[in-house]
Scaffold this motif. Structure first.
Motif, PDB file in Angstrom:
ATOM      1  N   VAL A   5      33.025  59.519  40.015  1.00  0.00           N
ATOM      2  CA  VAL A   5      32.114  60.297  40.849  1.00  0.00           C
ATOM      3  C   VAL A   5      30.793  60.393  40.100  1.00  0.00           C
ATOM      4  N   TRP A   6      29.778  59.688  40.591  1.00  0.00           N
ATOM      5  CA  TRP A   6      28.464  59.664  39.962  1.00  0.00           C
ATOM      6  C   TRP A   6      27.631  60.819  40.492  1.00  0.00           C
ATOM      7  N   ARG A   7      26.873  61.459  39.605  1.00  0.00           N
ATOM      8  CA  ARG A   7      26.031  62.575  40.037  1.00  0.00           C
ATOM      9  C   ARG A   7      24.679  62.533  39.346  1.00  0.00           C
ATOM     10  N   LYS A   8      23.692  63.046  40.070  1.00  0.00           N
ATOM     11  CA  LYS A   8      22.330  63.162  39.550  1.00  0.00           C
ATOM     12  C   LYS A   8      22.041  64.620  39.254  1.00  0.00           C
ATOM     13  N   SER A   9      21.047  64.862  38.451  1.00  0.00           N
ATOM     14  CA  SER A   9      20.606  66.215  38.169  1.00  0.00           C
ATOM     15  C   SER A   9      20.124  66.886  39.451  1.00  0.00           C
ATOM     16  N   SER A  10      20.330  68.177  39.547  1.00  0.00           N
ATOM     17  CA  SER A  10      19.817  68.921  40.707  1.00  0.00           C
ATOM     18  C   SER A  10      18.294  68.926  40.718  1.00  0.00           C
ATOM     19  N   LEU A  28      34.302  59.120  32.804  1.00  0.00           N
ATOM     20  CA  LEU A  28      35.097  57.893  32.837  1.00  0.00           C
ATOM     21  C   LEU A  28      36.293  58.043  31.910  1.00  0.00           C
ATOM     22  N   ALA A  29      37.276  57.206  32.079  1.00  0.00           N
ATOM     23  CA  ALA A  29      38.446  57.242  31.204  1.00  0.00           C
ATOM     24  C   ALA A  29      38.054  57.032  29.747  1.00  0.00           C
ATOM     25  N   GLU A  30      37.041  56.175  29.504  1.00  0.00           N
ATOM     26  CA  GLU A  30      36.616  55.882  28.128  1.00  0.00           C
ATOM     27  C   GLU A  30      35.523  56.800  27.611  1.00  0.00           C
ATOM     28  N   GLY A  31      35.105  57.777  28.401  1.00  0.00           N
ATOM     29  CA  GLY A  31      34.061  58.712  27.955  1.00  0.00           C
ATOM     30  C   GLY A  31      33.168  59.116  29.104  1.00  0.00           C
ATOM     31  N   ARG A  32      31.876  58.862  28.948  1.00  0.00           N
ATOM     32  CA  ARG A  32      30.891  59.191  29.983  1.00  0.00           C
ATOM     33  C   ARG A  32      30.124  57.942  30.356  1.00  0.00           C
ATOM     34  N   GLY A  33      29.843  57.795  31.641  1.00  0.00           N
ATOM     35  CA  GLY A  33      29.078  56.666  32.121  1.00  0.00           C
ATOM     36  C   GLY A  33      27.666  57.093  32.466  1.00  0.00           C
ATOM     37  N   ILE A  34      26.714  56.207  32.211  1.00  0.00           N
ATOM     38  CA  ILE A  34      25.306  56.447  32.520  1.00  0.00           C
ATOM     39  C   ILE A  34      24.812  55.201  33.249  1.00  0.00           C
TER      40      ILE A  34
END
Length: 66
Positions: A5-10, A28-34
């Protein structure tokens, strides 16, 4: 495994560009995605939770300002 679930800053919706120039983050399973919100199909950078926390800390401190 489900899709991230990708999200942007408010705050990304404010400004002259209407929030078009921002990044999205996801757990993500391996950490954080950017990833780049303008090119979501171009892939993403995966970092460990510790590295992500360090990145956010440095951004908030202004260490990475150009």
């Amino acid at each position: 495994m489900s899709s991230p679930v990708w999200r942007k800053s408010s705050r990304s919706g404010s400004g002259a560009d209407g929030g078009q120039d921002c990044v999205e983050v996801a757990a993500l399973a391996e950490g954080r995605g950017i990833r780049d919100s303008k090119a979501p199909d171009a892939g993403h950078l995966a970092v460990s939770p510790t590295s992500f926390t360090q990145l956010i800390t440095r951004v908030k401190r202004g260490d990475l300002d150009l």
